[in-house]
Design an enzyme around this catalytic site. Structure first.
Site, mmCIF file in Angstrom:
data_model
loop_
_atom_site.group_PDB
_atom_site.id
_atom_site.type_symbol
_atom_site.label_atom_id
_atom_site.label_comp_id
_atom_site.label_asym_id
_atom_site.label_seq_id
_atom_site.Cartn_x
_atom_site.Cartn_y
_atom_site.Cartn_z
ATOM 1 C CG ASP A 53 9.919 -0.842 1.920
ATOM 2 O OD1 ASP A 53 8.632 -1.150 2.969
ATOM 3 O OD2 ASP A 53 10.515 -0.311 2.189
ATOM 4 C CE1 TYR A 101 4.538 -2.309 10.595
ATOM 5 C CE2 TYR A 101 6.316 -3.371 9.294
ATOM 6 C CZ TYR A 101 5.831 -2.078 9.622
ATOM 7 O OH TYR A 101 5.946 -0.921 9.342
ATOM 8 C CG HIS A 131 15.578 -1.278 2.798
ATOM 9 N ND1 HIS A 131 15.347 -0.576 1.407
ATOM 10 C CD2 HIS A 131 15.104 -1.160 3.877
ATOM 11 C CE1 HIS A 131 13.759 -0.542 2.127
ATOM 12 N NE2 HIS A 131 13.308 -0.845 3.305
HETATM 13 ZN ZN LIG Z 1 9.817 -2.081 4.851
#
Ligand SMILES: [Zn+2]
Length: 453
Positions: A323, A125, A272
């Site tokens: 992550d 992102y 998640h």
């Molecule tokens: Zn993440």
């Protein structure tokens, strides 16, 4: 590679168990032609010096956060949680240039290869300039990641992220999120451009940051753009209790239930999915979507524990992800995944399946193997014909497993090994270097620029 390559392994992990005398044949395109047990080594085969197992897909990575790992472990105030961590993480995100991102990602991807991953899904992102304006090529940051993956020789699934809102009840982003701003058209165009570039080992899917950052019209718009194109669709969901409360307030539903209403399918990967009910798990299972659990990061951020037994019992495809990059080694992720459950429930071997798969490690590893292809948007994964010829050669003595009976090697690897367990890591039939001093120097220079006194 120019022709068929033959490997022979004393043991290989096939169909959920170790099998002896395995012949592995790689085609000129770097994919498996066939893998068969119980065969002697023919002339010309390369003998592998240890048990062979498939590598795993790292299904959730934010490469730039590698520059932050180890720098958020001090507390100067009364409370510290995910949200205060995120504000500090933004401080890094606001500074990194494409050249710096390439250096950070090259270091990270080298470490991920050494950690037994040969494909990484980048939930990406961080797109725009520091002032929030697009780069001349608005995919400059994506290309930096693709170049890093190419330099290292790891497979990459780039997932440009739709990031449009700061919260369920907010329109638009905060100033600290200015580098992330995208919409459905931007994301779909990015996915198409990356796939059209035809870079070796690189492909693209799409992602939605979360239900708070992508509102219903954004999600439907992207679904409409993607249509039936077979690309993976990733989303962060139900990571934090605060997110569950905010989602309930905004939609009247918990996040997983709200997401299920959009009509999921096996392309969807729910990252998640920590806070779930059994009813929600049943709905996700019926859709065919997968879950991506990130045990190291979830522990580090104090997110909570996923309902591991619920997801496994429902047969939902599963993968793990690095992550925030505090853990870059899948053995450690699987160990944490099980140990979190044991500590929380005061029981042992929570993931095992008595009567079907009594080995906890085998159940976890095979669940991740099963989820890997869909998470990465690849047609196949593992030691099977048609999959890319990616594999790991276990260094039994080097990781402290000498003398262990062969049928306990997977349990030993996950729960009792130490240090670097791989003698070699192969991608598309080629052994890859697991460290590179020049790359590490470039990374150190970036760290000095970001954090130096
Ligand atoms: Zn993440």
């Amino acid at each position: 590679m120019t022709a068929t390559t033959l490997f022979h392994a004393p043991l290989a992990w096939l169909d959920g168990r170790w099998q002896p005398d395995v012949l592995l044949r790689v085609g000129a395109d770097g994919h498996w032609l066939d893998v068969r047990a119980g065969l002697p080594a023919p002339e010309g085969a390369r003998r592998l010096d240890g048990p062979v197992l498939p590598s795993l897909v790292n299904a959730h990575s934010h490469a730039f956060q590698r520059a932050f790992a180890g720098l958020a472990e001090q507390r100067a105030r009364d409370s510290d949680d995910f949200w205060s961590w995120r504000e500090r993480m933004y401080g890094v995100a606001l500074r990194i240039t494409p050249d710096q991102l390439r250096a950070i990602a090259a270091q990270l991807y080298t470490e991920l290869l050494a950690g037994g991953y040969t494909q990484v899904c980048e939930f990406h992102y961080l797109h725009h300039r520091e002032d929030g304006q697009p780069y001349d090529d608005d995919l400059a940051m994506s290309w930096a990641l693709a170049e890093a993956a190419r330099d290292v020789g790891i497979g990459l699934t780039l997932l440009p992220v739709l990031y449009a809102h700061a919260g369920f009840a907010e329109t638009g982003l905060r100033d600290t999120q200015r580098r992330f701003r995208t919409d459905a058209d931007w994301v779909w165009r990015a996915c198409q451009r990356i796939n059209a570039a035809g870079l070796p080992l690189v492909s693209a899917g799409v992602a939605l940051h979360s239900l708070r950052a992508a509102h219903p019209e954004d999600i439907r718009h992207l679904q409409q753009r993607v249509g039936t194109t077979p690309v993976p669709i990733h989303i962060h969901v139900a990571e934090q209790q605060q997110e569950v409360r905010d989602c309930l307030a905004a939609t009247g539903q918990r996040p997983l239930a709200a997401l299920a209403d959009y009509g999921l399918d096996p392309r969807w990967q729910l990252v998640h999915a920590t806070h779930s009910t059994r009813g929600e798990i049943d709905r996700i299972a019926a859709s065919g979507a997968g879950v991506v659990i990130c045990p190291g990061t979830e522990a580090n951020l104090g997110d909570g524990l996923a309902d591991l037994e619920g997801w496994l019992a429902a047969g939902v495809p599963m993968t793990v992800g690095s992550d925030s990059q505090v853990t870059r080694f899948w053995v450690e992720e699987l160990r944490w995944l099980e140990y979190g459950q044991r500590l929380g429930q005061q029981r042992r071997n929570v993931a095992a399946w008595p009567g079907r798969q009594p080995s906890t490690a085998a159940r976890l590893f095979d669940a991740c193997l099963k989820g890997s292809a869909a998470a990465a948007g690849l047609g196949a994964w593992g030691l099977v014909p048609g999959a890319r010829a990616d594999f790991l050669v276990l260094d039994v003595a080097g990781c402290g497993l000498s003398g262990l009976p062969a049928d306990a090697l997977m349990d030993g690897l996950i729960f009792a090994s130490q240090g670097q367990p791989w003698r070699e890591v192969f991608v598309a039939g080629v052994s890859q270097p697991l460290r590179d001093a020049a790359r590490t120097h470039r990374f150190e220079a970036v760290m000095q620029a970001c954090w130096g006194a």
